[in-house]
Design an enzyme around this catalytic site. Sequence first.
Site, PDB file in Angstrom:
ATOM      1  N   ARG A  48       0.824  -1.218   0.000  1.00  0.00           N
ATOM      2  CA  ARG A  48       0.000   0.000   0.000  1.00  0.00           C
ATOM      3  C   ARG A  48       0.853   1.260   0.000  1.00  0.00           C
ATOM      4  O   ARG A  48       0.514   2.242  -0.643  1.00  0.00           O
ATOM      5  CB  ARG A  48      -0.930  -0.011   1.211  1.00  0.00           C
ATOM      6  CG  ARG A  48      -2.093  -0.988   1.090  1.00  0.00           C
ATOM      7  CD  ARG A  48      -3.071  -0.820   2.230  1.00  0.00           C
ATOM      8  NE  ARG A  48      -2.449  -1.142   3.519  1.00  0.00           N
ATOM      9  CZ  ARG A  48      -3.050  -0.972   4.698  1.00  0.00           C
ATOM     10  NH1 ARG A  48      -4.276  -0.470   4.745  1.00  0.00           N
ATOM     11  NH2 ARG A  48      -2.436  -1.312   5.816  1.00  0.00           N
ATOM     12  N   LYS A 105      -4.608 -17.458   7.826  1.00  0.00           N
ATOM     13  CA  LYS A 105      -5.483 -18.417   8.522  1.00  0.00           C
ATOM     14  C   LYS A 105      -6.922 -17.923   8.623  1.00  0.00           C
ATOM     15  O   LYS A 105      -7.870 -18.703   8.523  1.00  0.00           O
ATOM     16  CB  LYS A 105      -4.942 -18.750   9.914  1.00  0.00           C
ATOM     17  CG  LYS A 105      -4.904 -17.615  10.925  1.00  0.00           C
ATOM     18  CD  LYS A 105      -3.560 -16.986  11.003  1.00  0.00           C
ATOM     19  CE  LYS A 105      -3.434 -15.917  12.059  1.00  0.00           C
ATOM     20  NZ  LYS A 105      -2.076 -15.321  12.069  1.00  0.00           N
ATOM     21  N   GLU A 190       0.715  -7.770  20.201  1.00  0.00           N
ATOM     22  CA  GLU A 190       0.450  -6.648  19.312  1.00  0.00           C
ATOM     23  C   GLU A 190      -0.089  -5.466  20.105  1.00  0.00           C
ATOM     24  O   GLU A 190      -0.545  -5.605  21.244  1.00  0.00           O
ATOM     25  CB  GLU A 190      -0.568  -7.065  18.240  1.00  0.00           C
ATOM     26  CG  GLU A 190      -0.140  -8.231  17.382  1.00  0.00           C
ATOM     27  CD  GLU A 190       0.932  -7.857  16.363  1.00  0.00           C
ATOM     28  OE1 GLU A 190       1.169  -6.649  16.170  1.00  0.00           O
ATOM     29  OE2 GLU A 190       1.534  -8.784  15.791  1.00  0.00           O
ATOM     30  N   ASP A 201      -7.444 -15.907  16.886  1.00  0.00           N
ATOM     31  CA  ASP A 201      -6.357 -16.479  16.092  1.00  0.00           C
ATOM     32  C   ASP A 201      -6.316 -17.999  16.239  1.00  0.00           C
ATOM     33  O   ASP A 201      -6.255 -18.731  15.247  1.00  0.00           O
ATOM     34  CB  ASP A 201      -5.028 -15.857  16.541  1.00  0.00           C
ATOM     35  CG  ASP A 201      -3.834 -16.465  15.841  1.00  0.00           C
ATOM     36  OD1 ASP A 201      -3.551 -16.070  14.702  1.00  0.00           O
ATOM     37  OD2 ASP A 201      -3.172 -17.356  16.428  1.00  0.00           O
ATOM     38  N   LYS A 205      -7.103 -21.226  13.425  1.00  0.00           N
ATOM     39  CA  LYS A 205      -6.167 -22.329  13.224  1.00  0.00           C
ATOM     40  C   LYS A 205      -6.810 -23.673  13.564  1.00  0.00           C
ATOM     41  O   LYS A 205      -6.577 -24.676  12.883  1.00  0.00           O
ATOM     42  CB  LYS A 205      -4.919 -22.099  14.062  1.00  0.00           C
ATOM     43  CG  LYS A 205      -4.120 -20.879  13.616  1.00  0.00           C
ATOM     44  CD  LYS A 205      -3.018 -20.521  14.591  1.00  0.00           C
ATOM     45  CE  LYS A 205      -2.233 -19.292  14.132  1.00  0.00           C
ATOM     46  NZ  LYS A 205      -1.211 -18.867  15.117  1.00  0.00           N
TER      47      LYS A 205
END
EC number: 1.1.1.3
Length: 433
Positions: A48, A105, A190, A201, A205
């Site tokens: 970007r 994922k 994060e 997350d 998975k």
Amino acid sequence: MTTGKPIKVAMLGCGTVGTEVARLLREQRHDLAARIGAPVELTGIAVRRPNKHRDAPQELLTTDSAALVESDVDVVVEVIGGIEPARGLLLSALRAGKSVVTANKALLAEHGPELYAAADASGADIYFEAAVAGAIPLLRPLRESLAGDRITRVMGIVNGTTNYILSAMSATGSGYGETLEEASRLGYAEADPTADVDGFDAASKAAILASLAFHTRVTASDVHREGIASVTAADIAAATVLNRTVKLLAICERVTGQDGAEAVSVRVHPAMIPDGHPLASVGGAFNAVFVEADAAGQLMFYGQGAGGAPTASAVLGDLVAVARNKVAGGRGPRESAYAELPVRPMGQASTRYHISLDVADRAGVLSQVAAVFAEHEVSIAAVRQEGRPTDASLVVITHAATDAALRSTVDKIAGLPVVREVVSVMRVEGEES
């Protein structure tokens, strides 16, 4: 010796993983060409903001991702994450017969069947080893090495951030909030850790693992999900007393009902596991997955589950496989969803439980609590009671019970006059029921 024409590769994204992929392609180009039978040529990288990617080959950067995908390339590598524009770009590539390597994922867990169908229709490959557990070779063993076996259970630690936090809580005795803050400062979490600490997350998975293991389409919405925000220092300490440790687990099981019909159970939640279990010693930001199969028995996969270089290793492994197929004129494995097993609701999932209660310190408390367990047909395996001047702590460990039965039991216990508070309820995994 390389005899084939160059395999042209377009890459979408150039963050931590993409930068490492570009570096490895450049530094290992001769070895990769020898392994594949043809050179690999990175023709473009879609980003970007090109000025943000000083470490990337500047001459390859473009902001027109759609044009890059539509250009004369053989393989599209996607490492941008998220659903859109990744979904549209990969569908465009697959429909044009271009093979895809992705580490996404969330996209696979929500739109995998759509991508697989596009790949099948055009004869293209789609590989995604990097989508689960980073550098650990896990997905290919599930869908290729164990293709002749019957997998019964996949249980693992698939999120490094939460494993780091829980490991640190265990080592220091600190609470969740301060440990999360420290994990953010050190770069293990994060700036917005929601996807990790709330289990999103790991749920994505788990959906991918269950789909491969049980030949059944499982999406992220099919996965029961709980995060680690409710895990307290007291929970960690209680586990230690019982020679257990707390981990956020992704659990995928093939289960058989009383009628003999098979189903799939998929869940993500914190749980206590025995210190002697192979997963208990997995510390820090590492990942590990424990697989059980009829013929192969118990298998353990362990390693770095995230990070630029480890994830790039998995991406490059997929790229080599796809490129070899291009050179040889073959195809990789297709989606296998023939079993079409139903996904069992969480209420029917069965496991053991550790329940901690704050109760009045007087005669008859244990009998009242035990009566509620008996009423809901939840069998008690062990009880530990500690008295204090005006109240007491009561810990009950059950035999295997369904989630629905346990929840109704806890709701009833919470209403007993002798129970001041249901302090915590945590599942216990990795033990015989």
